[in-house]
Design an enzyme around this catalytic site. Structure first.
Site, PDB file in Angstrom:
ATOM      1  N   ASP A   1     165.512  82.010 112.184  1.00 22.47           N
ATOM      2  CA  ASP A   1     165.830  81.338 113.448  1.00 22.47           C
ATOM      3  C   ASP A   1     165.781  82.304 114.645  1.00 22.47           C
ATOM      4  OD1 ASP A   1     166.127  79.173 111.905  1.00 22.47           O
ATOM      5  OD2 ASP A   1     168.271  78.876 112.238  1.00 22.47           O
TER       6      ASP A   1
ATOM      7  N   GLU B   1     164.068  84.951 114.992  1.00 29.77           N
ATOM      8  CA  GLU B   1     162.662  85.305 115.265  1.00 29.77           C
ATOM      9  C   GLU B   1     161.966  84.182 116.033  1.00 29.77           C
ATOM     10  OE1 GLU B   1     161.669  88.365 111.574  1.00 29.77           O
ATOM     11  OE2 GLU B   1     161.527  86.210 111.230  1.00 29.77           O
ATOM     12  N   TYR B   2     162.216  82.945 115.572  1.00 26.89           N
ATOM     13  CA  TYR B   2     161.638  81.804 116.283  1.00 26.89           C
ATOM     14  C   TYR B   2     162.123  81.807 117.739  1.00 26.89           C
ATOM     15  CZ  TYR B   2     160.593  77.082 117.785  1.00 26.89           C
ATOM     16  OH  TYR B   2     160.113  76.018 118.490  1.00 26.89           O
ATOM     17  N   ASP B   3     163.423  82.013 117.892  1.00 26.76           N
ATOM     18  CA  ASP B   3     163.995  81.984 119.243  1.00 26.76           C
ATOM     19  C   ASP B   3     163.372  83.040 120.147  1.00 26.76           C
ATOM     20  OD1 ASP B   3     165.593  79.956 118.508  1.00 26.76           O
ATOM     21  OD2 ASP B   3     167.389  81.180 118.185  1.00 26.76           O
TER      22      ASP B   3
ATOM     23  N   GLU C   1     156.487  53.316  98.371  1.00 24.68           N
ATOM     24  CA  GLU C   1     157.096  54.462  99.076  1.00 24.68           C
ATOM     25  C   GLU C   1     158.563  54.148  99.364  1.00 24.68           C
ATOM     26  OE1 GLU C   1     154.194  53.798 102.088  1.00 24.68           O
ATOM     27  OE2 GLU C   1     155.708  53.270 103.590  1.00 24.68           O
TER      28      GLU C   1
ATOM     29  N   LYS D   1     162.054  53.219 101.131  1.00 19.83           N
ATOM     30  CA  LYS D   1     162.473  52.463 102.307  1.00 19.83           C
ATOM     31  C   LYS D   1     163.586  53.280 102.965  1.00 19.83           C
ATOM     32  CE  LYS D   1     163.890  47.815 103.717  1.00 19.83           C
ATOM     33  NZ  LYS D   1     164.806  48.244 104.739  1.00 19.83           N
TER      34      LYS D   1
ATOM     35  N   ASP E   1     166.484  54.578 105.258  1.00 16.64           N
ATOM     36  CA  ASP E   1     167.603  53.845 105.836  1.00 16.64           C
ATOM     37  C   ASP E   1     168.009  54.508 107.150  1.00 16.64           C
ATOM     38  OD1 ASP E   1     169.510  51.968 106.037  1.00 16.64           O
ATOM     39  OD2 ASP E   1     170.819  52.748 104.469  1.00 16.64           O
TER      40      ASP E   1
ATOM     41  N   ARG F   1     163.213  49.571 118.190  1.00 13.00           N
ATOM     42  CA  ARG F   1     162.684  48.287 117.742  1.00 13.00           C
ATOM     43  C   ARG F   1     163.007  47.171 118.738  1.00 13.00           C
ATOM     44  NH1 ARG F   1     163.834  43.711 114.954  1.00 13.00           N
ATOM     45  NH2 ARG F   1     162.220  43.041 113.508  1.00 13.00           N
TER      46      ARG F   1
ATOM     47  N   TYR G   1     155.455  55.924 108.763  1.00 13.63           N
ATOM     48  CA  TYR G   1     154.916  55.326 107.540  1.00 13.63           C
ATOM     49  C   TYR G   1     153.912  54.197 107.777  1.00 13.63           C
ATOM     50  CZ  TYR G   1     159.026  52.551 108.798  1.00 13.63           C
ATOM     51  OH  TYR G   1     159.958  51.838 109.485  1.00 13.63           O
TER      52      TYR G   1
ATOM     53  N   LYS H   1     164.992  46.049  97.377  1.00 16.98           N
ATOM     54  CA  LYS H   1     166.291  46.631  97.753  1.00 16.98           C
ATOM     55  C   LYS H   1     167.019  47.165  96.528  1.00 16.98           C
ATOM     56  CE  LYS H   1     167.993  45.344 101.530  1.00 16.98           C
ATOM     57  NZ  LYS H   1     168.170  45.950 102.848  1.00 16.98           N
TER      58      LYS H   1
ATOM     59  N   CYS I   1     208.740  55.637 112.389  1.00 18.90           N
ATOM     60  CA  CYS I   1     208.170  56.250 111.190  1.00 18.90           C
ATOM     61  C   CYS I   1     208.542  55.430 109.956  1.00 18.90           C
ATOM     62  CB  CYS I   1     208.679  57.684 111.049  1.00 18.90           C
ATOM     63  SG  CYS I   1     208.190  58.427 109.476  1.00 18.90           S
TER      64      CYS I   1
ATOM     65  N   CYS J   1     211.009  58.001 107.801  1.00 17.18           N
ATOM     66  CA  CYS J   1     212.324  58.478 108.259  1.00 17.18           C
ATOM     67  C   CYS J   1     212.894  57.641 109.407  1.00 17.18           C
ATOM     68  CB  CYS J   1     212.235  59.944 108.679  1.00 17.18           C
ATOM     69  SG  CYS J   1     211.384  60.161 110.250  1.00 17.18           S
TER      70      CYS J   1
ATOM     71  N   CYS K   1     204.956  61.154 113.877  1.00 19.65           N
ATOM     72  CA  CYS K   1     206.393  61.301 113.670  1.00 19.65           C
ATOM     73  C   CYS K   1     206.691  62.767 113.972  1.00 19.65           C
ATOM     74  CB  CYS K   1     206.722  60.977 112.216  1.00 19.65           C
ATOM     75  SG  CYS K   1     208.386  61.487 111.771  1.00 19.65           S
TER      76      CYS K   1
ATOM     77  N   CYS L   1     211.228  65.124 108.427  1.00 17.19           N
ATOM     78  CA  CYS L   1     210.838  63.844 107.808  1.00 17.19           C
ATOM     79  C   CYS L   1     210.362  64.143 106.389  1.00 17.19           C
ATOM     80  CB  CYS L   1     209.731  63.196 108.634  1.00 17.19           C
ATOM     81  SG  CYS L   1     208.924  61.817 107.826  1.00 17.19           S
TER      82      CYS L   1
HETATM   83  S1  IVH Z   1     156.712  48.987 106.707  1.00 18.77           S
HETATM   84  C1  IVH Z   1     154.851  45.568 109.172  1.00 18.77           C
HETATM   85  N1  IVH Z   1     157.684  51.028 105.398  1.00 18.77           N
HETATM   86  O1  IVH Z   1     162.496  48.497 106.918  1.00 18.77           O
HETATM   87  C2  IVH Z   1     155.431  46.504 108.209  1.00 18.77           C
HETATM   88  N2  IVH Z   1     159.178  49.762 106.731  1.00 18.77           N
HETATM   89  O2  IVH Z   1     163.362  45.718 106.431  1.00 18.77           O
HETATM   90  C3  IVH Z   1     156.255  47.536 108.855  1.00 18.77           C
HETATM   91  N3  IVH Z   1     161.471  50.609 106.748  1.00 18.77           N
HETATM   92  O3  IVH Z   1     161.627  47.175 110.018  1.00 18.77           O
HETATM   93  C4  IVH Z   1     157.345  48.058 108.008  1.00 18.77           C
HETATM   94  N4  IVH Z   1     161.113  52.341 105.428  1.00 18.77           N
HETATM   95  O4  IVH Z   1     162.380  49.642 109.916  1.00 18.77           O
HETATM   96  C5  IVH Z   1     157.963  50.006 106.229  1.00 18.77           C
HETATM   97  N5  IVH Z   1     158.379  52.907 104.213  1.00 18.77           N
HETATM   98  C6  IVH Z   1     158.654  51.890 105.042  1.00 18.77           C
HETATM   99  C7  IVH Z   1     159.941  51.678 105.559  1.00 18.77           C
HETATM  100  C8  IVH Z   1     160.175  50.573 106.398  1.00 18.77           C
HETATM  101  C9  IVH Z   1     162.007  51.702 106.155  1.00 18.77           C
HETATM  102  C10 IVH Z   1     162.244  49.680 107.596  1.00 18.77           C
HETATM  103  C11 IVH Z   1     161.530  49.284 108.870  1.00 18.77           C
HETATM  104  C12 IVH Z   1     161.423  47.785 108.801  1.00 18.77           C
HETATM  105  C13 IVH Z   1     162.513  47.449 107.835  1.00 18.77           C
HETATM  106  C14 IVH Z   1     162.234  46.128 107.155  1.00 18.77           C
END
Ligand code: IVH
Length: 699
Positions: A54, A56-58, A134, A136, A138, A157, A247, A344, A438, A441, A456, A461
């Site tokens: 870090d 060095e980068y700085d 792939e 999903k 969160d 969004r 993605y 899911k 409390c 007490c 308290c 107490c």
């Molecule tokens: S594809 C039109 N790929 O999940 C297709 N979505 O419940 C665009 N999300 O609104 C979505 N990981 O915010 C896609 N690998 C992934 C994702 C992903 C998370 C979210 C995204 C989407 C929501 C749908």
């Protein structure tokens, strides 16, 4: 993104810049410096595998900044310095997405996926479809637009059609390139979809910081990421260490002068590869191309078992038809594409009923409301009570007795109430009234101006006394093994102990009368009590339970004095002069020693033979391991884990909580597991055996 050759060249060029600290950038070599910095950002933020430190980068960054300050005309919009723009944003302007951001259809089991696959095969007339699966992610979804290779906007969004333009905040995410060579794929304008997230480690750090301020934690990293994107101070956004996965390419146009010669991918996986090659963090390494739905199901079920090992939260998998032409043929419904589906994972959320609220009094007198709920399974554990932190939190979430509530347990985070569901109220729910006295007490509670917590303030107490003893004997304080919370409560209730010093007056005779306490346990306990008398000063300071004095401050204070009674003689000003001791901490220490009960207690401890001085050989933050970071994994044979960690700290090293590119040494005991595997993938981490470690610290 970078070939081996390019990597070697850029690394060599960095060394050259770093070696000649006085090498002034010139108009000619300024772009080289920018490229070097971009390269290191990529190594660090996308690959999680940095090649320089870090500092060095700085120093390279500062060299560039200095030059650009002197020659503002030579600044380019995609220079690494340009992430930090105007610091304060007034309002986020609205921006329309080039293509509406639809959501995905959900599935929950293999059956749902068979149905979805069958429909896709019927519509397409194909026997087998090639899919790409792939994670999903969160987090909070975003869309990015690049035009002529430059990042032009980043948008939340919103309602799917129009979102908030958060471009300055997006630029704080270092894994998002400010420019990318889409033109080399024949692309002029492109809109990308992705997810911004806070990894588990940074989320924990963020919640720890909130806790230190006396503020309630956030329920999950998703809320933390979404909230962070809407902060109006870009420097604060930068401090959150957000990450982004990209993605999906939702829209693109071709470069006008050569529409025929487009080199754009024709599959989704090809798009992910393109994004990866352009320097984005796409799920290129995490995704898999699979023929037919059976292979998809096997892959995603196996992936779910690894969920807890990932450094970030995922809530499922997304399965996409790989061929882009076939995606077009399948098209969309008004809600979601037919060519993709979300699978899911087991929910980490559950609903339950809030039955009652109990109030616990902590060792500093803080009264914490705890909601008793109908026991419910969340992500594999049964939850029956949940902290609801303080009065404001209850008001903010509008929680009432009898309410249906939504609970979430994110990874290792303690379960939290996300919200109540007022739409399910029957009218019989009761507003929660915070007590004025409390619960233990009966003394009146007080809430100082500007604080969130009712306290308290009766130092005698019973609840506080017991909690202070529990804290005193605990592992990180005086470490009196086999005492434990349950024994403290039992001994206190039986009158065997009345306060901290009385621990040292316990006798075998008194303990003998207790049921379930054999000769061996008595001997062990008395031995542990005896051994604690020699604990180093910093542990004693921490064990006293002074408000705001955690382990780190305990060490700082121990370093600054030669014995505990020195602190008693310090003024507020003298305390503030100690490194890292601020106004609040100084006041709290000062008040602690002003209280006669406390000084009496210290004298009693001294009379009982507890060491009150700093032993000469205990020194911190100076030594052979200065600045180095360590992590222990597996079972150690010669050292206790806590002793080994203490040795590192005594020699100036630091203990990290997980494997990352910030780690210098992983010390491996028997049966080391995933941490070792992960560390092997990061070449910069040195992996040592316990013996090698002992040799290193010369014991
Ligand atoms: S594809 C039109 N790929 O999940 C297709 N979505 O419940 C665009 N999300 O609104 C979505 N990981 O915010 C896609 N690998 C992934 C994702 C992903 C998370 C979210 C995204 C989407 C929501 C749908």
């Amino acid at each position: 993104m970078y070939t081996n050759d390019q990597t070697k060249k850029l690394q060599a060029a960095s060394s050259e810049w770093l070696a000649k600290k006085d090498k002034a950038p010139s108009e000619k070599n300024i772009e080289e410096l920018r490229n070097i910095l971009r390269f290191h950002e990529y190594r660090y933020y996308v690959l999680n595998d940095n090649l320089i430190t870090d500092p060095e980068y700085d120093s390279l960054y500062k060299a560039l900044e200095l030059f650009e300050n002197e020659h503002p005309d030579l600044i380019t919009p995609n220079s690494p310095t340009q992430r930090v723009g105007a610091a304060l944003i007034k309002d986020f302007p609205k921006r329309q997405h080039l293509v509406p951001m639809l959501s995905l259809e959900n599935s929950y089991d293999a059956e749902d996926l068979y149905d979805w696959d069958r429909k896709a095969r019927e519509l397409s007339g194909l026997d087998t479809i090639e899919y790409c699966a792939e994670p999903k992610f969160d987090g909070a979804s975003i869309s990015l637009v690049y035009e002529d290779d430059m990042l032009t906007s980043g948008t939340t969004r919103g309602d799917g059609e129009v979102g908030d333009d958060i471009t300055p905040n997006i630029k704080q995410i270092r894994s998002v390139p400010l420019s990318a060579s889409f033109s080399s794929y024949g692309i002029q304008q492109v809109e990308l979809r992705g997810e911004v997230l806070l990894n588990k480690h940074n989320f924990q750090k963020y919640n720890d910081a909130l806790a230190e301020e006396g503020l309630p934690p956030l329920a999950n990293p998703r809320n933390a990421a979404a909230g962070s994107l809407r902060i109006k101070d870009t420097r604060e956004v930068a401090r959150r260490n957000l990450e982004a996965f990209l993605y999906h390419v939702s829209y693109h146009t071709n470069t006008a002068d050569d529409p025929q010669a487009t080199k754009e991918p024709v599959t989704h996986s090809g798009m992910l590869e393109m994004l990866w090659n352009l320097g984005f963090r796409s799920p290129q390494k995490e995704m898999k191309i699979l023929k037919g739905i059976d292979a998809v199901i096997a892959f995603i079920q196996a992936f779910e078992t690894r969920r807890d090992d990932l450094p970030y939260e995922i809530d499922g998998m997304v399965i996409k038809v790989n061929d882009l032409a076939l995606q077009d043929r399948l098209g969309m419904t008004s809600h979601h594409p037919r060519w993709a589906i979300a699978y899911k994972f087991k929910a980490r959320q559950a609903t339950s009923k809030l039955l009652d609220v109990e109030y616990q009094v902590g060792r500093t007198g803080a009264v914490t409301p705890v909601a008793k709920i109908q026991p419910v399974q969340v992500g594999g554990v049964t939850v029956g009570s949940i902290s609801v932190h303080n009065e404001d939190y209850i008001k903010e979430k509008d929680l009432r007795k009898g309410d249906t509530i939504l609970i979430e347990r994110s990874g290792d985070v303690i379960p939290q109430i996300v919200r109540s569901l007022p739409e399910l109220r029957t009218g019989k729910e009761e507003v929660i009234v915070f007590p004025k006295t409390c619960p233990v007490c009966n003394d009146e509670l007080v809430k100082p101006e500007g604080e969130a917590v009712w306290r308290c303030v009766n130092i005698n107490c019973k609840a506080q006394v017991v909690e202070r003893i529990i804290h005193f004997v605990s592992k990180d304080a005086m470490d009196i093994r086999s005492f434990g919370e349950a024994n403290v409560r039992k001994f206190y209730d039986l009158g065997l102990i009345t306060d901290i010093p009385s621990i040292y007056a316990l006798t075998a005779d008194a303990l003998k009368q207790l049921e379930g306490f054999g000769a061996k346990s008595i001997e062990n306990l008395l031995q542990a009590i005896e051994a604690s008398k020699a604990q180093p000063l910093h542990r004693l300071i921490y064990a006293l339970g002074i408000r705001y004095v955690g382990e780190t401050t305990g060490k700082t204070l121990a370093q600054a004095v030669s014995g505990i009674f020195d602190l008693a003689g310090y003024t507020d000003e003298q305390l503030k002069a100690i490194d890292d001791v601020g106004v609040k901490v100084a006041r709290s220490i000062f008040e602690f020693f002003q209280n006669e009960d406390n000084t009496k207690m210290l004298h009693k401890l001294q009379a009982a033979g507890i060491s009150m001085e700093r032993s000469k050989n205990v020194r911190f933050a100076e030594g052979s391991l200065n600045g180095q970071t360590f992590l222990f994994t597996g079972t150690l044979n010669k050292l206790k884990r806590s002793d080994a960690e203490e040795k590192v700290e005594q020699n100036g090293g630091k203990i990290l909580s997980g494997v990352s590119s910030k780690l210098n040494y992983l010390i491996v005991g028997e049966d080391a597991g995933s941490k070792l595997e992960k560390a092997r993938k990061i070449p910069a981490i040195k992996i040592l055996t316990e013996d090698e470690f002992l040799e290193m610290i010369n014991t």
